[in-house]
Each structure stands twice: as structure tokens, then as C-alpha cells.
Scaffold this motif. Structure first.
Motif, PDB file in Angstrom:
ATOM      1  N   LEU A   9     -44.667   5.591 -18.984  1.00  0.00           N
ATOM      2  CA  LEU A   9     -43.706   4.607 -19.482  1.00  0.00           C
ATOM      3  C   LEU A   9     -42.894   5.174 -20.639  1.00  0.00           C
ATOM      4  O   LEU A   9     -41.664   5.036 -20.687  1.00  0.00           O
ATOM      5  CB  LEU A   9     -44.442   3.341 -19.923  1.00  0.00           C
ATOM      6  CG  LEU A   9     -43.586   2.253 -20.582  1.00  0.00           C
ATOM      7  CD1 LEU A   9     -42.491   1.764 -19.627  1.00  0.00           C
ATOM      8  CD2 LEU A   9     -44.460   1.083 -21.043  1.00  0.00           C
ATOM      9  N   LEU A  10     -43.564   5.826 -21.586  1.00  0.00           N
ATOM     10  CA  LEU A  10     -42.836   6.406 -22.712  1.00  0.00           C
ATOM     11  C   LEU A  10     -41.896   7.514 -22.272  1.00  0.00           C
ATOM     12  O   LEU A  10     -40.819   7.705 -22.855  1.00  0.00           O
ATOM     13  CB  LEU A  10     -43.827   6.935 -23.763  1.00  0.00           C
ATOM     14  CG  LEU A  10     -44.081   5.971 -24.942  1.00  0.00           C
ATOM     15  CD1 LEU A  10     -44.687   4.664 -24.463  1.00  0.00           C
ATOM     16  CD2 LEU A  10     -44.959   6.628 -25.994  1.00  0.00           C
ATOM     17  N   GLN A  11     -42.287   8.234 -21.224  1.00  0.00           N
ATOM     18  CA  GLN A  11     -41.406   9.274 -20.707  1.00  0.00           C
ATOM     19  C   GLN A  11     -40.127   8.664 -20.136  1.00  0.00           C
ATOM     20  O   GLN A  11     -39.019   9.173 -20.358  1.00  0.00           O
ATOM     21  CB  GLN A  11     -42.143  10.077 -19.621  1.00  0.00           C
ATOM     22  CG  GLN A  11     -41.336  11.210 -18.997  1.00  0.00           C
ATOM     23  CD  GLN A  11     -41.039  12.322 -19.983  1.00  0.00           C
ATOM     24  OE1 GLN A  11     -41.759  12.493 -20.965  1.00  0.00           O
ATOM     25  NE2 GLN A  11     -39.968  13.054 -19.741  1.00  0.00           N
ATOM     26  N   LEU A  43     -40.327   8.567 -30.531  1.00  0.00           N
ATOM     27  CA  LEU A  43     -40.957   8.601 -29.207  1.00  0.00           C
ATOM     28  C   LEU A  43     -41.463   9.999 -28.883  1.00  0.00           C
ATOM     29  O   LEU A  43     -42.564  10.171 -28.337  1.00  0.00           O
ATOM     30  CB  LEU A  43     -39.955   8.150 -28.139  1.00  0.00           C
ATOM     31  CG  LEU A  43     -39.755   6.654 -27.941  1.00  0.00           C
ATOM     32  CD1 LEU A  43     -38.579   6.395 -27.002  1.00  0.00           C
ATOM     33  CD2 LEU A  43     -41.017   5.996 -27.377  1.00  0.00           C
ATOM     34  N   GLN A  44     -40.669  11.000 -29.217  1.00  0.00           N
ATOM     35  CA  GLN A  44     -41.038  12.380 -28.907  1.00  0.00           C
ATOM     36  C   GLN A  44     -42.301  12.795 -29.665  1.00  0.00           C
ATOM     37  O   GLN A  44     -43.181  13.466 -29.117  1.00  0.00           O
ATOM     38  CB  GLN A  44     -39.872  13.304 -29.269  1.00  0.00           C
ATOM     39  CG  GLN A  44     -39.833  14.585 -28.464  1.00  0.00           C
ATOM     40  CD  GLN A  44     -38.507  15.300 -28.616  1.00  0.00           C
ATOM     41  OE1 GLN A  44     -37.695  14.990 -29.482  1.00  0.00           O
ATOM     42  NE2 GLN A  44     -38.268  16.273 -27.758  1.00  0.00           N
ATOM     43  N   ILE A  45     -42.393  12.352 -30.929  1.00  0.00           N
ATOM     44  CA  ILE A  45     -43.571  12.681 -31.735  1.00  0.00           C
ATOM     45  C   ILE A  45     -44.821  12.032 -31.143  1.00  0.00           C
ATOM     46  O   ILE A  45     -45.881  12.663 -31.025  1.00  0.00           O
ATOM     47  CB  ILE A  45     -43.350  12.219 -33.191  1.00  0.00           C
ATOM     48  CG1 ILE A  45     -42.262  13.067 -33.852  1.00  0.00           C
ATOM     49  CG2 ILE A  45     -44.652  12.290 -33.987  1.00  0.00           C
ATOM     50  CD1 ILE A  45     -41.844  12.573 -35.224  1.00  0.00           C
ATOM     51  N   ILE A  46     -44.698  10.748 -30.776  1.00  0.00           N
ATOM     52  CA  ILE A  46     -45.856  10.039 -30.222  1.00  0.00           C
ATOM     53  C   ILE A  46     -46.252  10.614 -28.864  1.00  0.00           C
ATOM     54  O   ILE A  46     -47.439  10.774 -28.563  1.00  0.00           O
ATOM     55  CB  ILE A  46     -45.540   8.529 -30.115  1.00  0.00           C
ATOM     56  CG1 ILE A  46     -45.406   7.923 -31.512  1.00  0.00           C
ATOM     57  CG2 ILE A  46     -46.628   7.800 -29.323  1.00  0.00           C
ATOM     58  CD1 ILE A  46     -44.975   6.464 -31.523  1.00  0.00           C
ATOM     59  N   GLU A  72     -47.036  -2.746 -26.277  1.00  0.00           N
ATOM     60  CA  GLU A  72     -46.152  -3.883 -26.486  1.00  0.00           C
ATOM     61  C   GLU A  72     -44.770  -3.434 -26.956  1.00  0.00           C
ATOM     62  O   GLU A  72     -43.739  -3.916 -26.475  1.00  0.00           O
ATOM     63  CB  GLU A  72     -46.767  -4.841 -27.514  1.00  0.00           C
ATOM     64  CG  GLU A  72     -48.002  -5.577 -27.026  1.00  0.00           C
ATOM     65  CD  GLU A  72     -47.706  -6.442 -25.810  1.00  0.00           C
ATOM     66  OE1 GLU A  72     -46.735  -7.221 -25.846  1.00  0.00           O
ATOM     67  OE2 GLU A  72     -48.442  -6.312 -24.807  1.00  0.00           O
ATOM     68  N   VAL A  73     -44.744  -2.513 -27.905  1.00  0.00           N
ATOM     69  CA  VAL A  73     -43.460  -2.008 -28.405  1.00  0.00           C
ATOM     70  C   VAL A  73     -42.707  -1.289 -27.292  1.00  0.00           C
ATOM     71  O   VAL A  73     -41.482  -1.435 -27.148  1.00  0.00           O
ATOM     72  CB  VAL A  73     -43.684  -1.065 -29.602  1.00  0.00           C
ATOM     73  CG1 VAL A  73     -42.347  -0.481 -30.076  1.00  0.00           C
ATOM     74  CG2 VAL A  73     -44.362  -1.795 -30.737  1.00  0.00           C
ATOM     75  N   ALA A  74     -43.427  -0.508 -26.511  1.00  0.00           N
ATOM     76  CA  ALA A  74     -42.782   0.260 -25.434  1.00  0.00           C
ATOM     77  C   ALA A  74     -42.133  -0.663 -24.412  1.00  0.00           C
ATOM     78  O   ALA A  74     -40.994  -0.431 -23.984  1.00  0.00           O
ATOM     79  CB  ALA A  74     -43.811   1.159 -24.756  1.00  0.00           C
ATOM     80  N   TYR A  75     -42.856  -1.713 -24.026  1.00  0.00           N
ATOM     81  CA  TYR A  75     -42.274  -2.658 -23.069  1.00  0.00           C
ATOM     82  C   TYR A  75     -41.044  -3.352 -23.664  1.00  0.00           C
ATOM     83  O   TYR A  75     -40.027  -3.539 -22.984  1.00  0.00           O
ATOM     84  CB  TYR A  75     -43.308  -3.703 -22.660  1.00  0.00           C
ATOM     85  CG  TYR A  75     -44.258  -3.263 -21.572  1.00  0.00           C
ATOM     86  CD1 TYR A  75     -43.781  -2.597 -20.445  1.00  0.00           C
ATOM     87  CD2 TYR A  75     -45.626  -3.519 -21.661  1.00  0.00           C
ATOM     88  CE1 TYR A  75     -44.647  -2.205 -19.438  1.00  0.00           C
ATOM     89  CE2 TYR A  75     -46.497  -3.126 -20.656  1.00  0.00           C
ATOM     90  CZ  TYR A  75     -45.998  -2.469 -19.547  1.00  0.00           C
ATOM     91  OH  TYR A  75     -46.856  -2.081 -18.548  1.00  0.00           O
TER      92      TYR A  75
END
Length: 1170
Positions: A9-11, A43-46, A72-75
Motif C-alpha cells: 500500500l505504501l509503495q 513515506l520513503q523513510i518509513i 490508518e494514515v496510509a488509507y
């Protein structure tokens, strides 16, 4: 047990915030650009440490809480970015200036206001993400994926010993593996490698142990070696373990060369059996390193590996993998009972519940043993019922860790496959999952990233994901299409339990009225609509962040999707209303700005709202089999992200919207209707990357030959099926030469498809000649060809040299007079070498069928159908023909057919002669197993050669009105299992030889007006299971001696007005399960002995007006489940619920139908099953 996997999802989010589209949006406002850049950086760091966090979450509670907040933040970020892009598309439409955004910045003031409203949201989300990035430092997370080795004690270790008396149901599997072990030869390999594959917990190791310890195996090998491999395939370690097993001493060698030398020395010249248990390695090179060291051995050496991954088995195996199946219910019950009950314990209530609990195991012996161990110390009936009503995963959690083997399979998956697997928990148990739908849902949810390096589409990548999960046995009951590709599957119940346990509250299944309290975190839901739940439950509307909604309707009656569905779930990615019965879709569907997948197939919808064209992200619009759909939205071409438009089965569609060609990502378009408008022609197909099936209709509307050339079909390599059709309204073309067919011929010539095409259909073609490309080498991969209503064609196309052609179907070609050399192609070589099925139907002027090379042609043909070819008198020789259907043909064709000697199935239908030539045909085919003779109006008798068909299993004689008798030789048909005699009105008696049909299981006599009695030989049909007597008005009685029909299960007596009673000896047929009596007015009552029919489960009485009461014995039929009484007025009154005189006799029956179509059920005998 719930697990969070966020990396995919983050990707996806990172790719969106760094995309060219986002840069175009943010370049017009520095504040936006700064916030987006910061968001991308965080996002890249996480992402750099996320895999380590996911790996550690099950042991570190704080870390799991952190991941939950990150999810939750990602969604929220994903939803916000969708809003950004949606407003950008709207701005582009409104101003038409987005393309030149840099030069025309002042003109963007109005559309910019939409973004400004989102700016506070963006800052808030970025702030939350920054806070999480700071908290992340407390966990000391490592970059990349940190592989954690567990010590040997933590791993599952196996040895070769097994107590065989404690293993059940594996005798056949054991013998199958032993046969493979003792067979000679390893093919091109030095050693044979046998792979046992299956789901975790299925008993692969146990089977290998059984084989390893078999006495015959012991004698066949000089050395036997057992190595438990586990997840790490360390070649050096495996070699040391093999050496230690052979020498019985610890191996201290460290160097690879020394290990190889020692191992080759120990195995040299010896015939050995090596078991490698629990192999996970997918690296071919690693396996090759080990194989080289094992190859210096005697012939006949074997290696057995056990693995839960089919891919591993295919890499190492030298023969096809042995796929282990689940145990039977009885064997699972034996395993369960052995652990759950003490020796000699007898508790009827617990035993009954236990049998139901065992059904949860789904054939997995490990589950049966685990559940048995769990129940061993539970002796309260309530405790057992609790386990019965719980998911197996929850029932055992915290007590014995049920099925860690399944969890291990999941843990072994990479992140992207974990997400795809978990998503499957949205479906109910036993749900048939269509593979293409599942892949499209994965794509809609952003679980699939395009593989640019492999030049794969999202769908191809999704197919690979599906295959990887299937090879790991996360899917079962796989069905395949004609092309060998998987079309659908299910999930094992325990695998589904695993998926649900991992998914947690994010996935909710609503069924049987079950409504969970907590829905705030729910992202995906399926609602199984039934009698308890027939619409969307109000509580579900609290799930404001829902991304997937499946409404699953057994019987669609929704009418209209409620408008608040769309306003409540603004962030839906996938909405499935298939089969819901909706007739209208509200225009507010456009509120679903993130919608990617919309399935309204199999509904009653007639039109779609124009607002659908505003669903900018829509990728899938499934309208398949919406039979009432009459048109599509006019502005459909706006949906530039549309990849799949399913309109197959939408027969009322007469045209498509303009400019379909603008949908440059469209892969699925099963139907293209050529229109008369400027933007509805064949040129619209030019740039579409079509995949799979395309049917082009109304080709009579094609404007020009240039138009057809621009369709560009030859540049669509992924098309597998092509249909080309003209409206079939040119019957006059057969009799007139005024029509210029040149244009149609050039049109078809220009529609030449790519050589990868496998199926071709041409219907209503008005030309005289087929194009040159229908044949080799232009279409070398064709497997199926259909030609229908090509009425002006005088010759068939050259198909004989197509190497893979399996099926030819040709219908209604009146101008073809002979089949000759053009059809066969080149004379040299074998013509039609792969053809298996061939049909010629409605060729009224076909006179001759030439043979070119005698037995060199049609070597593989197994089925031939010739119908409505009244002038055809001959056909070639077919050396392998098994199935022949001759209908509406000249009787002389039987002379050619008589040369056949390989037939298994024969159908002779609609012949006007006496079938004299049938004698030779039957005489030359002694292996015939099925024979049907029908509509032969002048046939008086059946050939005596019938008695020679000792292999015949099915005989059907129907609509032969002049047939007077059947030959006595019918008694020789000792293999016959089914006999049907239908509408043979001149037949008065059946031969006594009927009693010789010792294998007959089904006898049906229907619509034979003059049959007066059945032969006494009927009593000798001891294998008979089903007897049907229907519409035999002259039949007076049944033979008295029914006692010997000891296998009879069904007796149907319908419309036999002269039969006055049931045979007395029927009472001794205790196997009878179904009895139906209809329209038999001479029967005045049912015999009292009917209560002796202990196995009876269904009794139907209808239109028997003289039966006025039921016998007392009926209440003794405890197995009777269904009673139907209709059109028997007096009997119906006596059986009225509670008040009828005969009601006490039937009250115990669960399903009662009295004078209506609705069953009456009673609480005393429940019909529901778990």
C-alpha cells in the motif's frame, strides 16, 4: 492473530505522490508542492524499514499499534490523493487548459479552488505521518528485510519413524508411491525424484514415513536416508546430514569439496532412497548443486521430497508431482475419535456433535488430531457445541495453536502475496472465486504493481500472483477452461479461517443476520443476502471508510440500489451488485470518486446513468448477461482508465457509444457493434490492446475496405477468439447474382487476425470465397473454427493443414455441393492430423465427400455429426472415430458408415427408410457402448445384430411409430445399464428376453400407447434401480413378482389410467427411496404395507382423484422427508395441517406439499444442515 502488511500500500501511495500527474497538479501552487514533497520523503523513510516492522509485529505489541496507526494514515492519504486526481480531471474537462498548464497558469484560478479545499487535509495527514516517523526511531528498525533464523529447537523436526497403526486412509497413496519407487528408469536424469505435494497438515510427511518403512522398500534399497530440510535449503548442511545418516557419526567436514568427495564415495555404486522432508527452496541452482553430489549411484536410486509448493516440485521432480488429497470424513472421524474419547467411552450426544465437528477438518488429518486433542478434556455438551459453532482457528487459539503448518505457509509468502491472500477473506466459505474477477479486484485495491521490467500488464502480474498462491495450495477445486487456463477455484475452509484470522476487523463478512458491533475500522465487506438479511444492514453504513462491498444475492430482488449506498461509501474501490436484480442505478453513483471496479452483471438493468462517465478511475465495468440492457452511456469514452468492459450476453444492445477507440487501456471488449456513425466504425478498434475474445457484429455497416484495414486485428497478439458476423437477412443472395460480393470479400480479407488466434467464428458472410488467411501458415494455432450461414460460398476453406485444429462446426451452407481437395489443402502429409470433432449441418445440396489419402486423413477424429444433408451418400474412412451422429440423411450414407469398426456411440435419427444397411454397421462395431435410434418412421424391426453388442451400456429407441417388436436377442446385452423406449406406438409387448439384462439399472417406457403388459422376465432385473412408466394408456398391470428387484430405488408411474394397484410384492423392496404416482384414476387407495418401505424418502401423489385416504403405515416411515399431494381434492382435505383426519399420519414429515408449490416445514423435524 490479525497481521498488518502495509508495504504494497505504501509503495502505491509513494508512486502516486511522485507521479508525473501529481507534479503537474502541484506545480501550480508552491505550498502544495512542498507538502507533497515532504509526504513523499517521509513515506520513503518509513518504507525503508517497513518490512522489518511487519516481521516483528507479532512479538512486539507497541510496534503493532504503531503499524495500526500507520495503516490508518496510509488509507487516508490514498483517499486524499484520489480526490486530488479526480479534481484534476474535472479541471481539465472544465478549462481544457491542463495540457498547457505552464503557459496558462492564470487561467487555472477557478479549478485551483478545488485543491485549496484539500490543503488542510493534506497538512494534517502529512503531520500524522511525520509523528509516526519520529516514533519509529524508538523501535530500532533495520532497513530492508531482516531474515530471522530460528534455532533448531524452534523448527519442526521430523524423523523416519511412524506408528503405522495410528495412520488411516493412506493405503492407496502408499501403494502409488511405492510403485513409483520400484519402477525402473530415471529418464534423462541420473536419479528419479518423486515429489509429494499438498497443503500443510495434509500428511505428506506421514505418507513418506509409511513408504520409507515399508518392508518391500526396505529390501529394494541398500541405503535409506532421511533428512528434514525445513525452510533453509543449505546444501552444505544437507550434505552433512546425509553423511551422518549413512555413517552414523557426526560429520565435521567444512569445505564443500571435501563434503562432495565424501558423499560421492559413500553413495558410489549403491542403490539408495533419500527422503528430503519439508522442502521450500525455489532456486534451481541450489538444487543442482545437491543433485550433482547425489548422482554417483546405482541405477534405480530414488529421492522423495515433500513440499507444500508445486513450483518446488516442478523444479526438482523428474516425474509429475504426486498431489496428496484430503482424507475421507470417516478416516478423519477415526483420527478425531482416537484422541477425543477414552478407550471404550460411549457418549451418544458427544459422538453426534463430534461427527459434525470433524466436518470442519476438511480432510486434513493434522486438524482432526488437533481438534481431537482439544476435546479430550472437555466433557460438557455445551463446550462441544461451542467448538462446533466457532471457526476452527478461534476454537483452538491459545490452547494448542491449531494448524501452525498453515500459518507457516502464510509466513513464507512475500508481502505482496500476503496482501492478495488476505483479501480473499472477504468472500464467504465455499464461495466459487472467478480468477479474472479476483485479479481485477486486486488491481482495483492497488495490490498489484505493474512489472515494467518484464513488460507485463497488471493482469498478467495478477495471474502470476494467483498461480503462486495456487501452487502453495491456498486455492483448491481449481477448474480450467478449454484452453487449460484456470477459470475459478475455492478455498479450503481452514485456509479461509486462516485468512480471516490474519485479516482481523478490516474484513467483515455479514451473513445469517450476523452484525458485528465494531465497524469503524472495516475496509472490506461482503453481505450475503438471504431470508434473514435481504438488503444492506443499516449498521454497515457506519463503515464510512469501506473500500470493497460485495452484495451476494442467491435470488436477486433489490430493485434499485439505495442512493445512500453511494453517499455513505465515498471511498469504495470495488462494488459488486451482480445478480442483485437491480433495474435502476441512481445517478449519485458518481459520488464514488475512487471506484475502480463495478460489477452489475446478471441484473435487470436497462440503462445506465450518464453520470457513470464521471467515474474517472473506473477500470472494470461488468455488464455481462444484462439481457435487458439496451444502451450504454453516451460519454463512455471519458473513462480513459477503463480496462475491461464486459458486455457479453447483452443481446439487446444495438450500438456502442461513439469514440470507443479513445479507451486506449481497454483489454476486454467481447462485443464490438459496427455502427453507421462517423465514430462507430472498425477504425475504433485500431489502438485497443484487446485480450481474449472479440466478436464483431453488424459488419454490413462497415464503410469501406480501408476501414477494415485500420481495425488492425493483425497487430493484436493477445486475441484468442474472434467472431465476425453479418446480419443474416440476405436469403435472396442464394438465388440471385446481382449482389456484388467483392466488397465483402475484401472486407473479410482485411480483417486477418494475428497468428496467435485459437478460435474463429464467421457467421452470415455474404461473399462467395473465403480469404486466403483462413488456413496455414497464416493461422497455424487455430484450434476451433465455426462457419454459419455462409450461404453464397461454394467451397469450404483449406483447413486440412492446420496442425492444432481440433473442432470444426459448419452450419447452413446451401451452395456447397462437394467436399474436395480445397478443403484438404496440400495433398502431401497427413490432413486434419489433430481434428477431433467435425460437424456438417444443413448442407442441402452436398452430394459427394472426396477422400484424398484414405487412412492418412482425419487420424484423430473421434466425433462426427452429419445432419440435414439429404443428398450426401458417402463419407471417407475415419480410423479413430468413436462417436457418429447421422440425422436427416440419405440412407445410402450407411453404406460408407458400415466400413467403420471403432464406434463407441452411435445416433441414427430421422431416416425415412427401413434401415436395411444398419445391419452391417452394427455388425462391424462390437464395442459400441451407446446406441440411439430415433424418428425412423418406417422402421418395423431392429436388426438381429443388436444381440451381438455385448459391450452396449445404453440403448434408446424413440419416435419409431411403425416399430412392431424388439428382437429376442436383446437378452444378450449383458452390459446394458439403461434402456429407454419412447413413443413407439405400434409396440404391443416387450420380449421376455428383457429378463436377461442382468446389468440394467434404469428402464423407462414412455408414450407407448399399445403396450398392454410388461414381461414376466422383469423380475430377473436384479440390478434395476430406476423404473419409469409414463403415458402408457393400455398398460393394465405390473408384473406380480417385484420381490427380486432388490436394488430398486425409484418407481414412477405416470398417466397409466388402467393400472389399479401397486404390485403386492413391492412391499419387500426395502431399498425403494422414491415413489411417484400421477394421473392413475384406477388406483383407489395406497396399500397398508407401504409402511414396510423403510428407505422411502419421497412420496408424490398427484391427479389421483380416487385416492381418498392415506394408510396408517405411513407414520412408520421415519426416513420420509418429502410428501407431495396435489390435484387430489379429497385427500388434500384429509391432510390439512392440524385439522385433517390424516394429518397425524404425516405430521412427522419435514417437507409437505399439499395443493401448492410452497413446502410446509415443522419444527419437530428440522431440515437444515450445518
Amino acid at each position: 492473530m490479525a497481521e498488518i502488511v502495509l508495504f504494497p500500500l505504501l509503495q502505491v501511495i509513494f508512486e502516486k505522490v511522485t507521479s508525473r500527474v501529481m507534479k503537474k497538479i502541484t506545480i501550480i501552487n508552491h505550498g502544495f508542492k512542498e507538502e507533497i514533497d515532504k509526504l513523499g520523503h517521509t513515506l520513503q523513510i518509513i518504507q525503508a524499514v517497513l518490512e522489518d516492522a511487519e516481521e516483528r509485529q507479532m512479538k512486539e505489541k507497541a510496534l503493532k499499534i504503531w503499524l495500526t496507526e500507520l495503516k490508518e494514515v496510509a488509507y487516508d492519504a490514498d483517499n486524499l490523493i484520489d480526490e486530488f486526481f479526480s479534481k484534476a480531471t474535472l479541471a481539465k474537462r472544465q478549462t481544457n487548459l491542463m495540457i498547457q498548464v505552464i503557459d496558462l497558469i492564470p487561467s487555472m484560478i477557478k479549478p485551483l479552488s478545488g485543491y485549496i479545499a484539500l490543503f488542510p487535509k493534506l497538512k494534517e495527514i502529512r503531520g500524522r505521518l511525520d509523528m509516526l516517523a519520529v516514533q519509529m526511531l524508538n523501535f530500532n528498525l533495520k532497513e530492508g528485510f531482516v531474515k530471522r533464523e530460528c534455532d533448531d529447537e524452534g523448527r519442526r523436526q521430523t524423523g523416519s519413524f511412524v506408528i503405522e497403526s495410528e495412520v488411516f486412509g493412506r493405503e492407496e497413496d502408499k501403494q502409488a508411491i511405492i510403485e513409483l519407487l520400484l519402477s525402473n528408469g530415471a529418464g534423462v536424469h541420473d536419479i528419479s525424484v518423486i515429489s509429494i505435494v499438498g497443503l500443510g497438515g495434509l500428511g505428506k510427511t506421514t505418507l513418506a514415513q509409511l513408504v520409507y518403512n515399508d518392508e518391500g522398500v526396505e529390501k529394494s534399497f541398500e541405503l535409506k536416508i532421511w533428512v528434514c530440510v525445513n525452510q533453509e535449503f543449505n546444501v552444505r548442511k544437507i550434505m552433512k546430514l546425509i553423511i551422518e545418516s549413512v555413517t552414523k557419526h557426526k560429520c565435521d567436514f567444512l569445505g564443500m569439496d571435501v563434503l562432495q568427495s565424501q558423499l560421492r564415495h559413500l553413495l558410489h555404486g549403491k542403490r539408495y532412497l533419500l527422503v528430503l522432508d519439508d522442502v521450500w527452496n525455489e532456486d534451481q541452482d541450489e538444487w543442482d548443486k545437491l543433485r550433482i553430489s547425489l548422482s554417483d549411484c546405482a541405477k534405480g536410486s530414488k529421492v522423495i521430497i515433500t513440499t507444500r509448493n508445486t513450483k518446488v516440485a516442478l523444479i526438482v521432480g523428474t516425474i509429475p508431482p504426486y498431489c496428496l488429497k484430503g482424507l475421507s470424513h470417516d478416516h478423519c472421524w477415526t483420527l478425531f475419535k482416537q484422541r477425543a474419547f477414552a478407550c471404550g467411552e460411549d457418549n451418544p450426544n458427544l459422538l453426534a456433535i463430534g461427527r459434525e465437528i470433524v466436518k470442519k477438518c476438511g480432510g486434513l488429518p493434522l486438524a482432526a488430531k488437533a481438534l481431537g486433542s482439544l476435546m479430550r478434556f472437555k466433557r460438557e455438551e455445551g463446550e462441544w457445541l461451542h467448538v462446533l459453532d466457532s471457526d476452527i482457528w478461534n476454537a483452538c487459539q491459545g490452547e494448542i495453536g491449531i494448524l501452525p503448518a498453515l500459518r507457516l505457509s502464510y509466513s513464507h509468502l512475500p508481502s505482496h502475496l500476503k496482501c492478495c491472500f488476505t483479501y480473499c477473506s472477504v468472500f464467504p466459505k465455499n464461495y466459487v472465486i472467478k480468477k479474472d474477477d479476483l485479479v481485477q479486484l486486486w488491481i482495483a485495491e492497488g495490490l498489484i504493481k505493474s512489472n515494467d521490467s518484464a513488460r507485463q500488464s497488471l493482469e498478467e502480474t495478477g495471474n502470476n500472483f494467483f498461480n503462486n498462491l495456487m501452487w502453495m495450495f491456498f486455492f483448491q477445486n481449481v477448474n480450467k477452461g478449454d484452453d487449460g487456463c484456470v477459470t475459478e477455484c475455492t478455498m479450503h475452509d481452514l485456509v479461509h479461517d486462516l485468512a480471516q484470522s490474519i485479516a482481523g476487523d478490516e474484513f467483515i463478512l455479514l451473513e445469517h443476520g450476523h452484525l458485528p458491533r465494531q465497524l469503524a475500522q472495516t475496509r472490506h465487506s461482503s453481505v450475503v443476502c438471504d431470508s434473514e438479511l435481504h438488503s444492506i444492514p443499516e449498521s454497515l453504513y457506519k463503515a464510512k471508510k469501506l473500500r470493497t462491498l460485495n452484495l451476494l444475492f442467491p435470488r436477486g430482488n433489490l430493485g434499485e440500489a439505495p442512493p445512500n449506498l453511494f453517499s455513505s461509501f465515498r471511498y469504495l474501490r470495488a462494488l459488486n451488485l451482480s445478480g442483485s436484480g437491480i433495474k435502476r442505478l441512481h445517478s449519485s453513483v458518481s459520488c464514488l470518486i475512487s471506484l475502480r471496479y463495478l460489477n452489475i452483471s446478471n441484473t435487470l438493468i436497462e440503462t445506465l446513468p450518464e453520470s457513470i462517465s464521471n467515474l474517472d478511475y473506473l477500470q472494470v465495468l461488468n455488464l455481462a448477461y444484462c439481457y435487458d440492457l439496451i444502451k450504454l452511456p453516451m460519454r463512455l469514452a471519458r473513462l480513459v482508465n477503463l480496462r475491461h468492459l464486459m458486455i457479453n450476453g447483452c443481446d439487446k444492445l444495438s450500438h456502442l457509444p461513439d469514440c470507443i477507440g479513445k479507451l486506449v487501456q481497454l483489454q476486454t471488449l467481447p462485443i464490438f457493434i459496427v455502427g453507421t456513425g462517423n465514430y462507430q466504425g472498425l477504425t475504433q478498434l485500431h489502438s485497443l490492446p484487446l485480450v481474449g475474445e472479440l466478436n464483431i457484429r453488424q459488419l454490413e455497416n462497415a464503410n469501406s475496405r480501408f476501414d477494415s484495414r485500420l481495425a488492425n486485428l493483425g497487430m493484436k497478439p493477445k486475441l484468442r477468439s474472434l467472431g465476425l458476423s453479418w446480419r443474416n437477412d440476405h436469403n435472396d443472395l442464394i438465388t440471385t447474382n446481382n449482389h456484388d460480393s467483392t466488397l465483402d470479400e475484401e472486407l473479410l480479407e482485411n480483417l486477418q487476425p494475428h497468428q496467435n488466434l485459437k478460435r474463429l467464428s464467421i457467421e452470415g458472410y455474404p461473399g462467395k470465397y473465403f480469404p486466403r488467411w483462413i488456413g496455414t501458415p497464416e493461422l497455424p494455432n487455430l484450434t476451433n473454427i465455426v462457419l454459419i450461414s455462409c450461404k453464397r460460398c461454394e467451397h469450404l476453406p483449406a483447413l486440412g493443414q492446420l496442425p492444432f485444429l481440433k473442432t470444426i462446426y459448419m452450419l447452413e451452407m446451401p451452395n456447397v455441393k462437394n467436399i474436395g481437395s480445397r478443403f484438404y489443402g496440400r495433398v502431401s502429409g497427413r490432413q486434419f492430423q489433430s481434428l477431433q470433432e467435425l460437424s456438417f449441418i444443413d448442407f442441402p445440396n452436398l452430394e459427394f465427400w472426396w477422400s484424398m489419402n484414405m487412412k492418412e486423413e482425419f487420424p484423430s477424429l473421434v466425433k462426427l455429426t452429419i445432419n440435414k444433408c439429404p443428398k450426401l451418400k458417402n463419407m471417407p474412412c475415419f480410423p479413430s472415430l468413436k462417436h457418429l451422429e447421422l440425422q436427416n440423411c440419405n440412407e445410402m450414407i450407411l453404406r460408407s458408415a458400415a466400413n467403420l469398426s471403432t464406434l463407441v456411440n452411435l445416433v441414427i435419427d430421422v431416416f425415412t427408410g427401413r434401415l436395411v444397411l444398419l445391419d452391417s454397421l452394427l455388425g462391424n462395431n462390437p464395442h459400441l457402448m451407446s446406441l440411439t435410434i430415433g424418428s425412423c418412421t418406417n422402421l418395423c424391426s431392429i436388426s438381429l445384430k443388436l444381440g451381438g453388442l455385448t459391450a452396449l451400456k445404453s440403448l434408446t429407441i424413440r419416435w419409431c411409430e411403425e416399430l412392431i417388436y424388439l428382437p429376442q436377442e436383446i437378452q444378450n446385452l449383458s452390459s446394458l445399464e439403461s434402456l429407454e423406449i419412447i413413443e413407439c406406438h405400434s409396440l404391443i409387448n416387450l420380449p421376455e428376453g428383457l429378463g436377461g439384462l442382468i446389468s440394467l439399472r434404469s428402464l423407462s417406457i414412455e408414450n407407448c400407447n399399445n403396450i398392454t403388459s410388461l414381461p414376466m422376465g422383469l423380475q430377473h432385473l436384479t440390478a434395476l434401480e430406476h423404473l419409469t412408466l409414463m403415458y402408457c394408456p393400455s398398460l393394465v398391470s405390473l408384473p406380480a413378482n417385484f420381490r427380486n428387484l432388490s436394488m430398486l430405488k425409484s418407481l414412477y408411474i405416470l398417466n397409466c389410467p388402467e393400472i389399479a394397484c401397486l404390485p403386492e410384492e413391492l412391499q419387500y423392496v426395502t431399498t425403494l427411496q422414491n415413489l411417484e404416482i400421477h394421473s392413475c384414476p384406477a388406483i383407489k387407495d395406497l396399500p397398508a404395507w407401504i409402511g414396510n418401505l423403510a428407505s422411502l424418502t419421497s412420496l408424490v401423489i398427484s391427479d389421483c382423484c380416487n385416492i381418498i385416504s392415506l394408510p396408517e403405515g405411513l407414520q412408520h416411515l421415519i426416513n420420509l422427508q418429502h410428501l407431495s399431494i396435489r390435484e387430489c381434492p379429497r385427500l388434500e382435505n384429509r391432510c390439512k395441517k392440524y385439522t385433517g383426519e390424516d394429518w397425524p399420519k404425516v405430521a412427522h414429515i419435514p417437507h409437505i406439499y399439499i395443493g401448492s408449490t410452497e413446502p410446509r416445514q415443522h419444527g419437530g423435524a428440522s431440515s437444515s444442515s450445518r
